[in-house]
Design an enzyme around this catalytic site. Structure first.
Site, PDB file in Angstrom:
ATOM      1  N   GLU A  48      12.745   4.827  38.796  1.00  0.00           N
ATOM      2  CA  GLU A  48      12.647   3.502  39.115  1.00  0.00           C
ATOM      3  C   GLU A  48      13.817   2.574  38.413  1.00  0.00           C
ATOM      4  O   GLU A  48      14.598   1.874  39.017  1.00  0.00           O
ATOM      5  CB  GLU A  48      11.294   2.681  38.691  1.00  0.00           C
ATOM      6  CG  GLU A  48      10.180   3.226  39.668  1.00  0.00           C
ATOM      7  CD  GLU A  48      10.157   2.989  40.857  1.00  0.00           C
ATOM      8  OE1 GLU A  48      11.246   2.000  41.289  1.00  0.00           O
ATOM      9  OE2 GLU A  48       9.642   3.500  41.963  1.00  0.00           O
ATOM     10  N   CYS A 194      14.948  -1.649  58.377  1.00  0.00           N
ATOM     11  CA  CYS A 194      15.225  -3.267  58.297  1.00  0.00           C
ATOM     12  C   CYS A 194      16.258  -3.465  57.579  1.00  0.00           C
ATOM     13  O   CYS A 194      16.170  -4.047  56.429  1.00  0.00           O
ATOM     14  CB  CYS A 194      14.149  -4.063  57.891  1.00  0.00           C
ATOM     15  SG  CYS A 194      14.284  -5.661  58.175  1.00  0.00           S
ATOM     16  N   CYS A 201      15.260  -2.939  64.985  1.00  0.00           N
ATOM     17  CA  CYS A 201      13.968  -3.432  65.499  1.00  0.00           C
ATOM     18  C   CYS A 201      13.228  -2.679  66.335  1.00  0.00           C
ATOM     19  O   CYS A 201      11.956  -2.221  66.460  1.00  0.00           O
ATOM     20  CB  CYS A 201      13.855  -4.904  65.987  1.00  0.00           C
ATOM     21  SG  CYS A 201      14.410  -6.179  64.779  1.00  0.00           S
ATOM     22  N   CYS A 204      11.442   0.097  64.677  1.00  0.00           N
ATOM     23  CA  CYS A 204      10.638  -0.328  63.511  1.00  0.00           C
ATOM     24  C   CYS A 204       9.069  -0.502  63.732  1.00  0.00           C
ATOM     25  O   CYS A 204       8.761  -1.071  65.151  1.00  0.00           O
ATOM     26  CB  CYS A 204      11.209  -1.671  63.138  1.00  0.00           C
ATOM     27  SG  CYS A 204      10.281  -2.344  61.786  1.00  0.00           S
ATOM     28  N   CYS A 210       6.292  -8.721  63.847  1.00  0.00           N
ATOM     29  CA  CYS A 210       7.426  -9.033  63.206  1.00  0.00           C
ATOM     30  C   CYS A 210       7.894 -10.463  63.796  1.00  0.00           C
ATOM     31  O   CYS A 210       8.449 -10.647  64.984  1.00  0.00           O
ATOM     32  CB  CYS A 210       8.563  -8.350  63.073  1.00  0.00           C
ATOM     33  SG  CYS A 210       9.861  -8.903  62.265  1.00  0.00           S
TER      34      CYS A 210
HETATM   35 FE1  SF4 Z   1      13.095  -5.724  60.318  1.00  0.00          FE
HETATM   36 FE2  SF4 Z   1      11.073  -6.968  61.567  1.00  0.00          FE
HETATM   37 FE3  SF4 Z   1      13.129  -5.664  62.806  1.00  0.00          FE
HETATM   38 FE4  SF4 Z   1      11.176  -4.378  61.658  1.00  0.00          FE
HETATM   39  S1  SF4 Z   1      11.000  -5.732  63.695  1.00  0.00           S
HETATM   40  S2  SF4 Z   1      13.601  -4.141  61.581  1.00  0.00           S
HETATM   41  S3  SF4 Z   1      10.898  -5.875  60.036  1.00  0.00           S
HETATM   42  S4  SF4 Z   1      13.137  -7.626  61.550  1.00  0.00           S
END
Ligand code: SF4
Length: 336
Positions: A48, A194, A201, A204, A210
């Site tokens: 870390e 992200c 997105c 994701c 989101c």
């Molecule tokens: Fe980022 Fe939201 Fe896109 Fe996911 S959906 S990559 S959290 S902006």
């Protein structure tokens, strides 16, 4: 009165789906050494601290080297700060190494404590590190907020949030069954999907909840934290002889504890540095720290009686000094 957009957003609107996020993490987490083999809380702490300010590819060899040299806090406490700095050289942000040595000494032979509150008492451990160790190594339900989590939460909510708001939000959405994996999953999403400029997105697992992904440019959140870099002109003198190079113990927050070449910034100090040395200008070096850029003029001169010379590999040196020594080496090569 109608609620503002910000207060109208409830946790239900953006809370990441637990199954989706942890399922994604189980399948996509990078095979980092501490995810493949069981490591001790001390080894997690070393990772870390090293990886907070050093890129993964650069930091991993340092982690391997330092954990094998110091498998326990006691083994580090029994060695010198200088020897730790020798292993740390080139990794940057040397205050981390100095604090790590202080932490090991403070433990006085004991193991790392296991709770967030007790970890936070130790030198060099802030809220992020304490939460990472307590949740990942001991399963305590405390939320980590690093730069990645800041970005992901800001985008989930499509809001610019203060540090305390971010901590509150991270705590509110934390999964209490697998807090360590949840924290790592949030950070992994920030590292791999992200990203600051190109959030992906469509790939994701958080997209369905989101709020930023519903906008044209999710990367507008959060506000970029601008770092003001000051430019400093400096002079470094390489004094050389058959027995090595003239080196001094450095002081100060940035490079304290390391050794370095004689260095000066203001005109008076530079005159003193070069006085009586018959020094020759041999080149220039630029070196960037986070908050400052050094434009260094490099001089060299032959050692005089009384100069105490060292073999550069025998002491911990910063990258900046190694760059200057490379200029000197190149210049010597041209002369021979
Ligand atoms: Fe980022 Fe939201 Fe896109 Fe996911 S959906 S990559 S959290 S902006």
């Amino acid at each position: 009165m109608a609620p503002s957009v910000a207060t109208a957003i409830t946790l239900r609107d953006y809370r990441p789906n637990m199954r989706e996020l942890l399922g994604w993490f189980d399948e996509n987490a990078r095979p980092l050494p501490w995810r493949i083999e069981k490591v001790t809380p001390w080894e997690s702490l070393l990772a870390e601290i090293i990886l907070q300010q050093t890129r993964m590819e650069t930091g991993l060899p340092y982690w391997e080297r330092i954990r094998s040299a110091y498998p326990t806090p006691a083994s580090l406490a029994n060695d010198t700060e200088e020897n730790l700095l020798r292993l740390w050289q080139g990794c940057g942000y040397y205050a981390r190494a100095r604090n790590l040595h202080k932490l090991a000494t403070t433990l006085d032979g004991k193991e790392l404590p296991s709770t967030y509150d007790a970890l936070l008492e130790l030198p060099g451990i802030g809220p992020y590190t304490a939460a990472a160790i307590a949740s990942i190594a001991h399963g305590e339900p405390v939320a980590c907020v690093d730069g990645n989590v800041r970005r992901v939460i800001s985008r989930l909510r499509a809001e610019h949030l203060s540090d305390s708001e971010l901590q509150r939000e991270a705590t509110a959405i934390l999964n209490h069954q697998r807090p360590g994996d949840w924290n790592q999953a949030m950070m992994e999403i920030g590292s791999l999907v992200c990203t600051p400029r190109n959030p992906d997105c469509n790939r994701c697992p958080l997209q369905s909840t989101c709020l930023a992904s519903k906008s044209q440019n999710p990367e507008q959140w959060p506000h970029r934290r601008s770092i003001k870099q000051t430019h400093i002109d400096a002079t470094v003198l390489v004094v050389f002889g058959e027995d090595g190079i003239l080196l001094e113990a450095r002081e100060g927050r940035t490079l304290g504890g390391l050794w370095g070449l004689p260095y000066a910034e203001d005109a008076g100090e530079i005159r003193t540095l070069l006085r009586g040395r018959n020094a020759e200008r041999i080149g220039d070096v630029r070196h960037d720290f986070t908050h400052k850029r050094l434009n260094i003029t490099v001089y060299s001169s032959v050692a005089q009686e009384g100069d105490i010379l060292h073999e550069p590999d025998s002491v911990p040196l910063a990258t900046l000094d190694r760059k200057v020594l490379n200029i000197h080496k190149g210049h010597q090569g041209e002369q021979s």
